[in-house]
Scaffold this active site. Structure first.
Site, PDB file in Angstrom:
ATOM      1  N   LYS A  76       0.871  -1.175   0.000  1.00 52.19           N
ATOM      2  CA  LYS A  76       0.000   0.000   0.000  1.00 52.19           C
ATOM      3  C   LYS A  76       0.912   1.230   0.000  1.00 52.19           C
ATOM      4  CE  LYS A  76      -3.872   1.982   2.659  1.00 52.19           C
ATOM      5  NZ  LYS A  76      -4.803   1.770   3.795  1.00 52.19           N
ATOM      6  N   SER A 151      -9.677   2.005   2.824  1.00 52.58           N
ATOM      7  CA  SER A 151      -8.810   2.789   1.978  1.00 52.58           C
ATOM      8  C   SER A 151      -7.789   1.937   1.225  1.00 52.58           C
ATOM      9  CB  SER A 151      -8.055   3.805   2.844  1.00 52.58           C
ATOM     10  OG  SER A 151      -7.237   3.140   3.785  1.00 52.58           O
ATOM     11  N   SER A 175      -9.988  -0.546   7.004  1.00 48.06           N
ATOM     12  CA  SER A 175      -9.441  -0.498   5.643  1.00 48.06           C
ATOM     13  C   SER A 175      -8.730  -1.750   5.145  1.00 48.06           C
ATOM     14  CB  SER A 175      -8.504   0.694   5.507  1.00 48.06           C
ATOM     15  OG  SER A 175      -9.261   1.862   5.419  1.00 48.06           O
TER      16      SER A 175
HETATM   17  N1  GLN Z   1     -13.350   4.398   6.543  1.00 43.08           N
HETATM   18  C1  GLN Z   1     -12.597   4.730   7.694  1.00 43.08           C
HETATM   19  C2  GLN Z   1     -12.100   6.148   7.613  1.00 43.08           C
HETATM   20  O1  GLN Z   1     -12.240   6.746   6.584  1.00 43.08           O
HETATM   21  C3  GLN Z   1     -11.454   3.783   7.888  1.00 43.08           C
HETATM   22  C4  GLN Z   1     -10.297   4.045   7.015  1.00 43.08           C
HETATM   23  C5  GLN Z   1      -9.098   3.212   7.365  1.00 43.08           C
HETATM   24  O2  GLN Z   1      -9.211   2.188   8.018  1.00 43.08           O
HETATM   25  N2  GLN Z   1      -7.937   3.670   6.949  1.00 43.08           N
HETATM   26  O3  GLN Z   1     -11.578   6.673   8.555  1.00 43.08           O
END
Ligand code: GLN
Length: 483
Positions: A76, A151, A175
């Site tokens: 990532k 994400s 995510s």
């Molecule tokens: N959807 C959540 C957020 O936007 C989690 C994102 C994540 O785990 N990086 O904060």
């Protein structure tokens, strides 16, 4: 060749059926051919990959072995990679080449993993759809009109489309697990402190945790083995021995106590997903597990608490991107204030700016007690609920998401609608617990995930349950059409 799992690749390499270099070339060609449809990569590292593959082949020829030696993966794009762009999905870091490798990157490279590239992601890991990336949205290989989740959507789409067997990802509020659910993968968020955050660009430091995304629990065990462990460079890293995750995969589930929280089956859950979750419960019951209804009474407060804490930490973490030290700087600043304002205004996208403003507000004098402190108290209540539940059961099971992957653009005008989709995943981050999502079936041709949560450091138990489930179901083997 591209259909092989990490475990199959390890066997094939050990048996000299193919070399890492051959496999790497096949996958790089596949990425070049198919990724334009998906947009799952921000950067490809072909030269590095071929160099690492040759080195891994040489190490094997010298008698070395290891499940990751010569295994192709991707990172990532928030894991720092020395000399390679590490963008975090943002214009702010479009020109940033990390001066060092993240611990995760260094550990996997030392184990012989081959890095094919850096995967697309929501900007600064903020999102659930992978639509906020500066490099454009990622498409879901199961239906190109739908989001892959976020994400870590790039890692998920690439692995689901068989562009590579596994990838690293991070999970601040879901995510890893949510994109796993949306793309028919297995994804594990480890216990907070199990995987080093050093060199992982911070979103919300008390919640962020790196972990594996792969097609099977067996492969997650292999990748986690290479990622986990104490790191003196990360002050929240925990000095606990790392067990052999592959060794416990075949433990019997006889007598395993699985708790199903009654709050999970409320009005917001798609009834077709509820049915698939019940089917997975029945499948585990057949394997000897004992099912018990439990309660997590404070779950309803978790989303508002998370969406105060995560932006608060983000507003602080992202203050370092000021146009002076890292990344983007605006043209012709008039003075220092203009430099700060325009560099940040031009370098950050809408969702990131929204979160910085919410977070700075929640932390400001006069509001700190009302929002931030209150949210921290809720966080404790959420954790206490889990501690009470784990006195009665060994695993908690439920849906990973209330709905399957939505259409691209469907939630762009309503950020809160997207925040609500995190309802099942964020509690594990607030409590610091490990969680796993695994494939449990399909709704309208789109994958559905079942989530398992376990007590601290019981990643092995999660992988064991998921592996036993996968030996007895075939959802995880389904391949998206066209890939
Ligand atoms: N959807 C959540 C957020 O936007 C989690 C994102 C994540 O785990 N990086 O904060």
């Amino acid at each position: 060749m591209h259909q092989m799992t990490l475990a199959e690749i390890a066997r094939g390499l050990a048996d000299k059926k193919f070399s890492s270099e051959e496999l790497t070339k096949v996958l790089l060609a596949r990425i070049a051919q198919l990724d334009p449809q998906l947009n799952s990569f921000i950067s490809l590292t072909e030269d590095l990959a071929l160099q690492q593959a040759k080195a891994a082949d040489a190490r094997r020829a010298n008698g070395e072995s290891g499940a990751l030696l010569g295994a192709p993966i991707a990172h990532k794009d928030l894991f720092c990679t020395q000399g390679i762009r590490t963008s975090c999905g943002s214009k702010m870091l479009d020109n940033f080449k990390a001066p060092y490798d993240a611990t995760v990157v260094a550990k996997l490279a030392a184990a012989g993993a081959v890095t094919l590239g850096k995967t697309n992601m929501d900007e600064f890991a903020m999102g659930s759809a992978n639509e906020s990336s500066y490099y454009g949205a990622v498409k879901n290989p199961w239906n190109l009109e739908h989001v892959p989740g976020g994400s870590s959507g790039g890692s998920a789409a690439a692995v689901a489309a068989r562009l590579l067997p596994a990838a690293t990802a991070t999970d601040t509020g879901g995510s890893i697990r949510q994109p796993a659910a949306f793309t028919n993968l297995t994804g594990l968020k480890p216990t907070y402190g199990r995987v080093s955050r050093w060199g992982m660009i911070a979103y919300a430091s008390s919640l962020d945790q790196g972990g594996p995304l792969a097609r099977t629990a067996e492969d997650c065990a292999i990748l986690l083995q290479g990622m986990a462990g104490f790191d003196a460079n990360d002050s929240t890293s925990i000095d606990e021995p790392v067990p052999d995750y592959s060794a416990s995969l075949n433990t019997s589930l006889q007598g395993l106590r699985i708790g199903v929280p009654k709050e999970y089956f409320s009005a917001g859950l798609d009834p077709r997903i509820a049915e698939l979750i019940h089917n997975s419960v029945k499948a585990l019951e057949k394997l000897g597990a004992v099912i018990k209804e439990i309660s997590l009474p404070n779950m309803q407060h978790a989303i508002p608490a998370y969406y105060v804490i995560a932006p608060a930490e983000a507003s602080s973490n992202l203050s370092r991107f000021d146009g002076v030290r890292f990344g983007y700087r605006c043209e012709d600043p008039k003075n220092l204030e203009d430099l700060y304002k325009r560099s940040r205004g031009e370098g950050f996208g809408t969702e990131v700016q929204r979160r910085i403003m919410v977070g700075a507000y929640a932390l400001s004098a006069g509001y700190y007690d009302a929002y931030y402190l209150k949210a921290q108290k809720i966080r404790r209540l959420v954790k206490n609920d889990f501690m009470a539940a784990f006195n009665e059961v060994d695993i908690i099971l439920g849906p990973t998401t209330p709905n399957p992957a939505w259409k691209l653009g469907a939630k762009n005008s309503d950020p809160v609608a997207a925040y609500l989709e995190d309802v099942y995943t964020i509690t594990a981050n607030l409590a610091g617990l490990p969680g796993l999502s695994m494939p449990a079936g399909f709704v309208d041709g789109l994958p559905v995930g079942v989530q398992l949560l376990a007590p601290y450091f019981q990643e092995g138990r999660l992988l064991n349950v998921a592996h036993q489930y996968q030996l007895n179901t075939d959802w995880h083997t389904r391949t998206p059409q066209g890939f």
